[in-house]
Design a protein around this motif. Sequence first.
Motif, PDB file in Angstrom:
ATOM      1  N   UNK A 198       0.844  -1.183   0.000  1.00  0.00           N
ATOM      2  CA  UNK A 198       0.000   0.000   0.000  1.00  0.00           C
ATOM      3  C   UNK A 198       0.875   1.226   0.000  1.00  0.00           C
ATOM      4  N   UNK A 199       0.283   2.345  -0.420  1.00  0.00           N
ATOM      5  CA  UNK A 199       1.016   3.603  -0.412  1.00  0.00           C
ATOM      6  C   UNK A 199       1.639   3.890  -1.762  1.00  0.00           C
ATOM      7  N   UNK A 200       2.152   5.082  -1.908  1.00  0.00           N
ATOM      8  CA  UNK A 200       2.722   5.501  -3.170  1.00  0.00           C
ATOM      9  C   UNK A 200       4.169   5.098  -3.288  1.00  0.00           C
ATOM     10  N   UNK A 201       4.860   5.754  -4.208  1.00  0.00           N
ATOM     11  CA  UNK A 201       6.261   5.431  -4.378  1.00  0.00           C
ATOM     12  C   UNK A 201       6.830   6.179  -5.557  1.00  0.00           C
ATOM     13  N   UNK A 202       8.142   6.345  -5.566  1.00  0.00           N
ATOM     14  CA  UNK A 202       8.814   6.992  -6.674  1.00  0.00           C
ATOM     15  C   UNK A 202       9.295   5.924  -7.636  1.00  0.00           C
ATOM     16  N   UNK A 203       9.690   6.370  -8.816  1.00  0.00           N
ATOM     17  CA  UNK A 203      10.154   5.458  -9.854  1.00  0.00           C
ATOM     18  C   UNK A 203      11.525   5.912 -10.333  1.00  0.00           C
ATOM     19  N   UNK A 204      12.515   5.062 -10.197  1.00  0.00           N
ATOM     20  CA  UNK A 204      13.839   5.371 -10.714  1.00  0.00           C
ATOM     21  C   UNK A 204      13.939   4.858 -12.142  1.00  0.00           C
ATOM     22  N   UNK A 205      14.971   5.313 -12.857  1.00  0.00           N
ATOM     23  CA  UNK A 205      15.177   4.847 -14.231  1.00  0.00           C
ATOM     24  C   UNK A 205      15.393   3.343 -14.257  1.00  0.00           C
ATOM     25  N   UNK A 206      16.152   2.840 -13.319  1.00  0.00           N
ATOM     26  CA  UNK A 206      16.426   1.402 -13.250  1.00  0.00           C
ATOM     27  C   UNK A 206      15.140   0.610 -13.013  1.00  0.00           C
ATOM     28  N   UNK A 207      14.349   1.051 -12.048  1.00  0.00           N
ATOM     29  CA  UNK A 207      13.095   0.380 -11.752  1.00  0.00           C
ATOM     30  C   UNK A 207      12.174   0.395 -12.962  1.00  0.00           C
ATOM     31  N   UNK A 208      12.096   1.519 -13.629  1.00  0.00           N
ATOM     32  CA  UNK A 208      11.198   1.657 -14.776  1.00  0.00           C
ATOM     33  C   UNK A 208      11.562   0.678 -15.881  1.00  0.00           C
ATOM     34  N   UNK A 209      12.830   0.610 -16.229  1.00  0.00           N
ATOM     35  CA  UNK A 209      13.261  -0.290 -17.301  1.00  0.00           C
ATOM     36  C   UNK A 209      12.942  -1.740 -16.953  1.00  0.00           C
ATOM     37  N   UNK A 210      13.285  -2.129 -15.734  1.00  0.00           N
ATOM     38  CA  UNK A 210      13.033  -3.512 -15.324  1.00  0.00           C
ATOM     39  C   UNK A 210      11.547  -3.817 -15.258  1.00  0.00           C
ATOM     40  N   UNK A 211      10.753  -2.875 -14.764  1.00  0.00           N
ATOM     41  CA  UNK A 211       9.317  -3.108 -14.686  1.00  0.00           C
ATOM     42  C   UNK A 211       8.706  -3.285 -16.073  1.00  0.00           C
ATOM     43  N   UNK A 212       9.096  -2.458 -17.015  1.00  0.00           N
ATOM     44  CA  UNK A 212       8.550  -2.577 -18.361  1.00  0.00           C
ATOM     45  C   UNK A 212       8.948  -3.900 -19.010  1.00  0.00           C
ATOM     46  N   UNK A 213      10.210  -4.288 -18.847  1.00  0.00           N
ATOM     47  CA  UNK A 213      10.672  -5.524 -19.469  1.00  0.00           C
ATOM     48  C   UNK A 213      10.144  -6.764 -18.757  1.00  0.00           C
ATOM     49  N   UNK A 214       9.909  -6.663 -17.456  1.00  0.00           N
ATOM     50  CA  UNK A 214       9.417  -7.815 -16.704  1.00  0.00           C
ATOM     51  C   UNK A 214       8.027  -8.252 -17.136  1.00  0.00           C
ATOM     52  N   UNK A 215       7.246  -7.343 -17.712  1.00  0.00           N
ATOM     53  CA  UNK A 215       5.893  -7.717 -18.111  1.00  0.00           C
ATOM     54  C   UNK A 215       5.872  -8.645 -19.305  1.00  0.00           C
ATOM     55  N   UNK A 216       6.913  -8.576 -20.146  1.00  0.00           N
ATOM     56  CA  UNK A 216       6.961  -9.429 -21.330  1.00  0.00           C
ATOM     57  C   UNK A 216       6.009  -9.006 -22.436  1.00  0.00           C
ATOM     58  N   UNK A 217       5.286  -7.897 -22.261  1.00  0.00           N
ATOM     59  CA  UNK A 217       4.324  -7.433 -23.262  1.00  0.00           C
ATOM     60  C   UNK A 217       4.468  -5.929 -23.444  1.00  0.00           C
ATOM     61  N   UNK A 218       5.124  -5.450 -24.501  1.00  0.00           N
ATOM     62  CA  UNK A 218       5.842  -6.230 -25.507  1.00  0.00           C
ATOM     63  C   UNK A 218       7.133  -6.812 -24.934  1.00  0.00           C
TER      64      UNK A 218
ATOM     65  N   UNK B 128       9.044   6.570 -22.008  1.00  0.00           N
ATOM     66  CA  UNK B 128       8.467   6.059 -20.771  1.00  0.00           C
ATOM     67  C   UNK B 128       9.003   6.834 -19.575  1.00  0.00           C
ATOM     68  N   UNK B 129      10.289   7.121 -19.588  1.00  0.00           N
ATOM     69  CA  UNK B 129      10.887   7.876 -18.492  1.00  0.00           C
ATOM     70  C   UNK B 129      10.293   9.264 -18.349  1.00  0.00           C
ATOM     71  N   UNK B 130       9.920   9.873 -19.484  1.00  0.00           N
ATOM     72  CA  UNK B 130       9.368  11.219 -19.439  1.00  0.00           C
ATOM     73  C   UNK B 130       8.072  11.275 -18.639  1.00  0.00           C
ATOM     74  N   UNK B 131       7.319  10.184 -18.616  1.00  0.00           N
ATOM     75  CA  UNK B 131       6.071  10.146 -17.846  1.00  0.00           C
ATOM     76  C   UNK B 131       6.334  10.286 -16.354  1.00  0.00           C
ATOM     77  N   UNK B 132       7.568  10.001 -15.930  1.00  0.00           N
ATOM     78  CA  UNK B 132       7.936  10.076 -14.513  1.00  0.00           C
ATOM     79  C   UNK B 132       8.927  11.207 -14.246  1.00  0.00           C
TER      80      UNK B 132
END
Length: 271
Positions: free
Chosen positions: A10-30, A41-45
């Motif tokens: 629960x709660x919010x959180x910040x997004x680092x460049x490293x986290x963002x890249x891994x999160x996007x790739x971890x989904x496998x789609x695309x 994608x980074x610009x959104x954060x």
Amino acid sequence: MDAERNIIIAGGGTMSARMLILDLLDTGEPPAFSVGELVRAGAAFGIEAPGIRTALTRLKAEDRVRAIARGRYTIGSGGAPLQQRILGWRTRLDLRRAWGGGWLLAIAGPLERADRTAWRRTLRALGLEGFAEAETNVWARPDNLEGGAEGARQRLATLDAAASLCVVEAAGLDAGRAERFPTLWPADARRAAYLELAGALDRSGARIDAMPLHAAAAETLLLGRQAIRAIMRDPLLPDAFGPADGLSRLIEAMNRYDRVGKAIWQAYLRG
């Protein structure tokens, strides 16, 4: 999985460049992203292009990501085991089996603690596998997952736990431990957090179309990552420890939200 990628219930959180890249790739789609897409994608954060490129370079050096074409990247072999685990969030509950009252114990000693980095990875792996610290040097969980002790050893190994960690099946606990061990997991608090997060997903999904596209993309990724990581950290306890309806409802809500989030990110990355 790095400490910065810990699951947040629960709660919010910040997004680092490293986290963002891994999160996007971890989904496998695309399954892969171009550098340009990652920068967008980074610009959104509010993450600038140099930060994305620096993080990408470091992740390549760690084999967390790999190039499949010039300027296009997918998950690397170092990140593949975690990716496969994350991709299974929809069927997480299927790992459970009927509980016969037995336990799994993971026993650590000086050998496992000697290397601080390896020990941190071991503790992280134990947490992801639903083990709770029962007493000094002993972690426990109900023996209700597929594969018993051997299955637990294999899953811990893929999560980089110390190979020397002793994992055994146990039965016939003394009365004190038999009473205390089930209290190691705060079932009511976890259920309440899941229901709260499921509600947050539904509320976000209902209002997301009225938001600017970049803000909608950021919100769906941040909230979706909270939900998936909460699902993946659930200890999958037997029903005797408390109802699993909170987790079921969170998975159902995330299924709905995932469709919304994917559509928003496709639109956002197209520009």
